[in-house]
Design an enzyme around this catalytic site. Sequence first.
Site, PDB file in Angstrom:
ATOM      1  N   HIS A   1       0.697  -1.253   0.028  1.00 11.40           N
ATOM      2  CA  HIS A   1       0.056  -0.163  -0.018  1.00 11.40           C
ATOM      3  C   HIS A   1       0.958   1.164  -0.120  1.00 11.40           C
ATOM      4  O   HIS A   1       1.840   1.311   0.716  1.00 11.40           O
ATOM      5  CB  HIS A   1      -0.802   0.026   1.234  1.00 11.40           C
TER       6      HIS A   1
ATOM      7  N   TYR B   1       3.540   6.627  10.025  1.00  7.44           N
ATOM      8  CA  TYR B   1       2.769   5.438   9.599  1.00  7.44           C
ATOM      9  C   TYR B   1       3.786   4.512   8.976  1.00  7.44           C
ATOM     10  O   TYR B   1       3.716   3.443   9.096  1.00  7.44           O
ATOM     11  CB  TYR B   1       1.844   6.072   8.540  1.00  7.44           C
TER      12      TYR B   1
ATOM     13  N   PRO C   1      -4.630   0.511  18.417  1.00  6.07           N
ATOM     14  CA  PRO C   1      -4.239   0.024  17.106  1.00  6.07           C
ATOM     15  C   PRO C   1      -4.576   1.121  16.035  1.00  6.07           C
ATOM     16  O   PRO C   1      -4.206   0.798  14.838  1.00  6.07           O
ATOM     17  CB  PRO C   1      -5.438  -1.223  17.015  1.00  6.07           C
TER      18      PRO C   1
ATOM     19  N   LYS D   1       0.896   0.052  15.032  1.00  3.00           N
ATOM     20  CA  LYS D   1       2.189   0.227  15.440  1.00  3.00           C
ATOM     21  C   LYS D   1       2.715  -0.964  16.407  1.00  3.00           C
ATOM     22  O   LYS D   1       3.949  -1.359  16.500  1.00  3.00           O
ATOM     23  CB  LYS D   1       2.497   1.328  16.410  1.00  3.00           C
TER      24      LYS D   1
ATOM     25  N   TYR E   1      -9.400   5.715   6.955  1.00  8.16           N
ATOM     26  CA  TYR E   1      -9.480   6.115   8.075  1.00  8.16           C
ATOM     27  C   TYR E   1     -10.744   7.248   8.224  1.00  8.16           C
ATOM     28  O   TYR E   1     -10.556   8.018   7.786  1.00  8.16           O
ATOM     29  CB  TYR E   1      -8.143   6.742   8.807  1.00  8.16           C
TER      30      TYR E   1
END
Length: 392
Positions: free
Chosen positions: A72, A385, A293, A297, A201
């Site tokens: 991704h 990220y 979550p 991580k 998200y």
Amino acid sequence: MRTTVGIIGAGPAGLLLARLLHNAGIDSVVLESRDRSYVEHRQRAGILEQGTVDVLRAAGAGERMDREGLRHDGIELRFAKRRHRVDFPGLTGGRSVMVYAQTEVCKDLIALQLKEGGPLLFEAEALAVEGAESERPRIRFRHEGRETVLECEYVIGCDGFWGVARTAFPESLCRVFERTYPYAWLGILADVAPSHDELVYARHDRGFALLSMRSPAVSRLYLQVPTGTDAEEWTDEAIWDELERRFETDDDWRLERGPITQKSVTPMRSYVHEPMRHGRVFLAGDAAHIVPPTGAKGLNLAVGDVVTLARALVHERETGSPDLLDAYSATCLRRVWQAERFSYDMTSMLHPGPGDTPFDARLQLARLGRITSSRAAETDLAEAYTGFPLDA
């Protein structure tokens, strides 16, 4: 029974450490309280940072990941019915993430350990860690109905929050930092192709939602729910209806529905145990730290721990110097606290709290607006990220 490194726990941390040590010529024994089937099927994280991907490849455990995993190059932030894509490679100099479930990582590492590595004992319950400050610490464990002692030069606790390794630390030495959140995630697996090719998200006044996936044919989705929610209180239709509300956009995007095969509720918490080393006992992964979550991580922090530890053990063997082992806790905690900070920021930005006011809601939208309008802010998110350096 004797070995150089005794590893408690056959999750990704313990298994990867055993693999790294094997490749460096250091012997180890891995003790796992559960059976093999349980370890290979427990649902956990599914996002691998760039550094984790690189480590698995270098360790010889990346072949199936590269064949079946989903690279991704970004995520989508969704709020106020608007959509904004964060371009990871464009913001980080080429870094990305891989969607490849922890269950699959464990399967790959277990197969390698059983084929090439040292002993891996399933249904071997660690009962106590003794002699942490001695030259030969010991793990007392029960296997095949009898108690046995494993003598080691080093003991590594990769046995999670409820494991025994942390009990070898004197209470006077320990400091615990913790935050609990007044909400949880209701997660589902569904036999339907993901409705978007990258993670979404979504911040909504009704609560957070996440669109993820396990494969091109299996979707993984989450809803913010109150703490203490029973997953069975939600019908399948109610889950899909709520997901549609929270993912709503101004364009023609649609959420595809399908049969739900699994439901579960994940509590949200932040936790750090300091230090991560006492004598010859070291903690790694969830035994030392837990993150909500939202930032993806948890598994990646565990990888950072064992990479740091493997380097230190190799350094000690090759040079005789304990410097890197002595620095293990401080080195890991720098990265841990950055991951805690990022995970908390993502969580607090995207989840409306039960006591939030309209002011709080506006602040969340302002933070999202800043990320989507400032390359500097967006870059900070993308760098975090895709992963903090494993040696920082």
